[in-house]
Write a protein that holds these residues in place. Structure first.
Motif, PDB file in Angstrom:
ATOM      1  N   SER A  54      44.421  14.109  22.981  1.00  0.00           N
ATOM      2  CA  SER A  54      45.878  14.101  23.090  1.00  0.00           C
ATOM      3  C   SER A  54      46.471  12.702  22.964  1.00  0.00           C
ATOM      4  CB  SER A  54      46.302  14.674  24.441  1.00  0.00           C
ATOM      5  OG  SER A  54      45.844  15.988  24.555  1.00  0.00           O
ATOM      6  N   TYR A  55      47.678  12.667  22.440  1.00  0.00           N
ATOM      7  CA  TYR A  55      48.474  11.452  22.369  1.00  0.00           C
ATOM      8  C   TYR A  55      49.738  11.693  23.186  1.00  0.00           C
ATOM      9  CZ  TYR A  55      51.701   7.945  20.619  1.00  0.00           C
ATOM     10  OH  TYR A  55      52.609   6.925  20.537  1.00  0.00           O
ATOM     11  N   ILE A  56      50.028  10.766  24.104  1.00  0.00           N
ATOM     12  CA  ILE A  56      51.219  10.885  24.939  1.00  0.00           C
ATOM     13  C   ILE A  56      51.979   9.576  24.883  1.00  0.00           C
ATOM     14  CG2 ILE A  56      52.082  11.150  27.298  1.00  0.00           C
ATOM     15  CD1 ILE A  56      49.695  12.978  27.830  1.00  0.00           C
ATOM     16  N   PHE A  57      53.251   9.665  24.546  1.00  0.00           N
ATOM     17  CA  PHE A  57      54.125   8.494  24.632  1.00  0.00           C
ATOM     18  C   PHE A  57      55.042   8.694  25.828  1.00  0.00           C
ATOM     19  CE2 PHE A  57      58.091   6.297  24.117  1.00  0.00           C
ATOM     20  CZ  PHE A  57      57.663   5.016  23.843  1.00  0.00           C
ATOM     21  N   ALA A  58      55.157   7.659  26.644  1.00  0.00           N
ATOM     22  CA  ALA A  58      56.054   7.716  27.801  1.00  0.00           C
ATOM     23  C   ALA A  58      56.543   6.316  28.100  1.00  0.00           C
ATOM     24  CB  ALA A  58      55.320   8.274  29.012  1.00  0.00           C
ATOM     25  N   ASN A  59      57.638   6.257  28.828  1.00  0.00           N
ATOM     26  CA  ASN A  59      58.131   4.975  29.312  1.00  0.00           C
ATOM     27  C   ASN A  59      57.430   4.623  30.612  1.00  0.00           C
ATOM     28  OD1 ASN A  59      60.163   4.288  27.334  1.00  0.00           O
ATOM     29  ND2 ASN A  59      61.300   6.037  28.115  1.00  0.00           N
ATOM     30  N   LYS A  60      57.373   3.359  30.880  1.00  0.00           N
ATOM     31  CA  LYS A  60      56.785   2.872  32.121  1.00  0.00           C
ATOM     32  C   LYS A  60      57.519   3.523  33.298  1.00  0.00           C
ATOM     33  CE  LYS A  60      55.954  -1.454  34.565  1.00  0.00           C
ATOM     34  NZ  LYS A  60      56.121  -2.912  34.521  1.00  0.00           N
ATOM     35  N   ASN A  61      56.769   3.995  34.286  1.00  0.00           N
ATOM     36  CA  ASN A  61      57.274   4.643  35.502  1.00  0.00           C
ATOM     37  C   ASN A  61      57.945   5.999  35.266  1.00  0.00           C
ATOM     38  OD1 ASN A  61      56.352   2.502  37.144  1.00  0.00           O
ATOM     39  ND2 ASN A  61      58.168   1.325  36.622  1.00  0.00           N
ATOM     40  N   GLU A  62      57.774   6.570  34.096  1.00  0.00           N
ATOM     41  CA  GLU A  62      58.309   7.896  33.786  1.00  0.00           C
ATOM     42  C   GLU A  62      57.263   8.954  34.155  1.00  0.00           C
ATOM     43  OE1 GLU A  62      59.914  10.354  29.865  1.00  0.00           O
ATOM     44  OE2 GLU A  62      58.968   8.429  29.606  1.00  0.00           O
ATOM     45  N   GLU A  63      57.679  10.043  34.757  1.00  0.00           N
ATOM     46  CA  GLU A  63      56.747  11.122  35.108  1.00  0.00           C
ATOM     47  C   GLU A  63      56.250  11.816  33.841  1.00  0.00           C
ATOM     48  OE1 GLU A  63      58.284  13.929  37.909  1.00  0.00           O
ATOM     49  OE2 GLU A  63      58.227  12.484  39.562  1.00  0.00           O
ATOM     50  N   VAL A  64      54.946  11.990  33.769  1.00  0.00           N
ATOM     51  CA  VAL A  64      54.313  12.712  32.676  1.00  0.00           C
ATOM     52  C   VAL A  64      53.626  13.928  33.284  1.00  0.00           C
ATOM     53  CG1 VAL A  64      52.523  12.620  30.904  1.00  0.00           C
ATOM     54  CG2 VAL A  64      53.929  10.601  31.351  1.00  0.00           C
ATOM     55  N   LYS A  65      53.949  15.101  32.764  1.00  0.00           N
ATOM     56  CA  LYS A  65      53.363  16.339  33.299  1.00  0.00           C
ATOM     57  C   LYS A  65      52.371  16.897  32.287  1.00  0.00           C
ATOM     58  CE  LYS A  65      57.208  17.391  36.247  1.00  0.00           C
ATOM     59  NZ  LYS A  65      56.701  17.357  37.572  1.00  0.00           N
ATOM     60  N   ILE A  66      51.190  17.233  32.797  1.00  0.00           N
ATOM     61  CA  ILE A  66      50.121  17.806  31.988  1.00  0.00           C
ATOM     62  C   ILE A  66      49.700  19.108  32.651  1.00  0.00           C
ATOM     63  CG2 ILE A  66      47.750  17.483  31.208  1.00  0.00           C
ATOM     64  CD1 ILE A  66      48.256  14.459  31.310  1.00  0.00           C
ATOM     65  N   GLN A  67      49.399  20.118  31.835  1.00  0.00           N
ATOM     66  CA  GLN A  67      48.910  21.387  32.366  1.00  0.00           C
ATOM     67  C   GLN A  67      47.516  21.656  31.827  1.00  0.00           C
ATOM     68  OE1 GLN A  67      52.051  24.168  31.265  1.00  0.00           O
ATOM     69  NE2 GLN A  67      52.814  24.056  33.363  1.00  0.00           N
ATOM     70  N   ILE A  68      46.608  21.980  32.739  1.00  0.00           N
ATOM     71  CA  ILE A  68      45.210  22.248  32.396  1.00  0.00           C
ATOM     72  C   ILE A  68      44.865  23.675  32.833  1.00  0.00           C
ATOM     73  CG2 ILE A  68      42.803  21.550  32.783  1.00  0.00           C
ATOM     74  CD1 ILE A  68      44.360  19.318  31.466  1.00  0.00           C
ATOM     75  N   PRO A  69      44.385  24.521  31.922  1.00  0.00           N
ATOM     76  CA  PRO A  69      43.942  25.862  32.318  1.00  0.00           C
ATOM     77  C   PRO A  69      42.632  25.803  33.109  1.00  0.00           C
ATOM     78  CG  PRO A  69      44.397  25.759  29.960  1.00  0.00           C
ATOM     79  CD  PRO A  69      44.400  24.362  30.478  1.00  0.00           C
ATOM     80  N   VAL A  70      42.550  26.597  34.157  1.00  0.00           N
ATOM     81  CA  VAL A  70      41.356  26.707  34.991  1.00  0.00           C
ATOM     82  C   VAL A  70      41.077  28.196  35.175  1.00  0.00           C
ATOM     83  CG1 VAL A  70      40.325  26.183  37.233  1.00  0.00           C
ATOM     84  CG2 VAL A  70      41.918  24.552  36.196  1.00  0.00           C
ATOM     85  N   TYR A  71      39.808  28.580  35.011  1.00  0.00           N
ATOM     86  CA  TYR A  71      39.426  29.981  35.097  1.00  0.00           C
ATOM     87  C   TYR A  71      38.440  30.155  36.240  1.00  0.00           C
ATOM     88  CZ  TYR A  71      41.472  29.667  30.491  1.00  0.00           C
ATOM     89  OH  TYR A  71      42.332  29.421  29.466  1.00  0.00           O
ATOM     90  N   ASP A  72      38.737  31.093  37.135  1.00  0.00           N
ATOM     91  CA  ASP A  72      37.925  31.331  38.332  1.00  0.00           C
ATOM     92  C   ASP A  72      37.237  32.681  38.197  1.00  0.00           C
ATOM     93  OD1 ASP A  72      36.834  31.532  40.837  1.00  0.00           O
ATOM     94  OD2 ASP A  72      38.740  31.450  41.920  1.00  0.00           O
ATOM     95  N   PHE A  73      35.908  32.660  38.081  1.00  0.00           N
ATOM     96  CA  PHE A  73      35.131  33.879  37.884  1.00  0.00           C
ATOM     97  C   PHE A  73      34.565  34.430  39.182  1.00  0.00           C
ATOM     98  CE2 PHE A  73      35.386  31.958  33.778  1.00  0.00           C
ATOM     99  CZ  PHE A  73      35.470  33.023  32.900  1.00  0.00           C
ATOM    100  N   ASP A  74      34.662  33.665  40.281  1.00  0.00           N
ATOM    101  CA  ASP A  74      34.073  34.098  41.551  1.00  0.00           C
ATOM    102  C   ASP A  74      35.047  34.013  42.724  1.00  0.00           C
ATOM    103  OD1 ASP A  74      31.589  34.714  40.451  1.00  0.00           O
ATOM    104  OD2 ASP A  74      30.853  32.664  40.685  1.00  0.00           O
ATOM    105  N   SER A  75      36.332  33.995  42.452  1.00  0.00           N
ATOM    106  CA  SER A  75      37.373  33.924  43.494  1.00  0.00           C
ATOM    107  C   SER A  75      37.152  32.761  44.458  1.00  0.00           C
ATOM    108  CB  SER A  75      37.446  35.246  44.265  1.00  0.00           C
ATOM    109  OG  SER A  75      37.768  36.297  43.391  1.00  0.00           O
ATOM    110  N   GLU A  76      36.791  31.610  43.923  1.00  0.00           N
ATOM    111  CA  GLU A  76      36.542  30.431  44.744  1.00  0.00           C
ATOM    112  C   GLU A  76      37.796  29.593  44.984  1.00  0.00           C
ATOM    113  OE1 GLU A  76      33.106  27.929  44.044  1.00  0.00           O
ATOM    114  OE2 GLU A  76      32.336  29.431  42.644  1.00  0.00           O
TER     115      GLU A  76
END
Length: 159
Positions: A54-76
């Motif tokens: 990934s390439y992300i451009f942001a200003n200094k001190n600007e909030e950057v939001k990222i979303q990562i998928p996570v899959y739970d196969f054992d209800s942990e």
């Protein structure tokens, strides 16, 4: 003689074109079939999607939001602790795991990550490490390759 060579070349080009199209279609159908036949019930624990480039451009001190998928196969993930390491260009503000979908063999979650980059310039991070600790296990995953370009807001920027 020249016409025969020209016809031969054109015939070969047409044959090669049809062969390439046929191979491409048969490969995509084979890959699709493998994906459809994958047995998720054989997977144990938690899977963290980590194939990022990934390439992300942001200003200094600007909030950057990222979303990562996570899959739970054992209800942990009902009880877990989450940590992101090696974001050495700023602050990790928030890590929030949100349930999204429930399937027969697994539950899908989205991990919302809020980062605040504080160092200007070009930064290649290929060692962002996510750790999810549950009551049963600890899962560690490097999250791919991230290229951050951090600038300074020159004019009327809202942060």
């Amino acid at each position: 003689m020249n016409k025969k060579i020209l016809y031969l070349i054109i015939s070969l080009l047409i044959l090669c074109t049809f062969s390439l199209v046929f191979l491409k279609n048969s490969n995509s159908k084979a890959n699709q079939s493998e994906e459809e036949d994958f047995n998720f019930s054989s997977v144990k624990g938690i899977l963290i999607y980590s194939f990022w480039d990934s390439y992300i451009f942001a200003n200094k001190n600007e909030e950057v939001k990222i979303q990562i998928p996570v899959y739970d196969f054992d209800s942990e993930l009902k009880s877990s602790n989450i940590k992101l390491e090696n974001f050495h260009i700023g602050e990790v503000k928030d890590l929030e795991l949100t349930p999204k979908n429930k399937f027969k063999d697994f539950d899908q979650y989205i991990l919302d990550i809020t980062l605040i980059p504080e160092k200007e310039g070009q930064h290649n991070l290929d060692d962002l490490r996510l750790t999810i600790t549950t009551e049963e296990n600890e899962y560690n995953q490097t999250l791919g390759k991230w290229n951050f370009e951090i600038g300074v807001c020159q004019h009327s920027c809202r942060i």
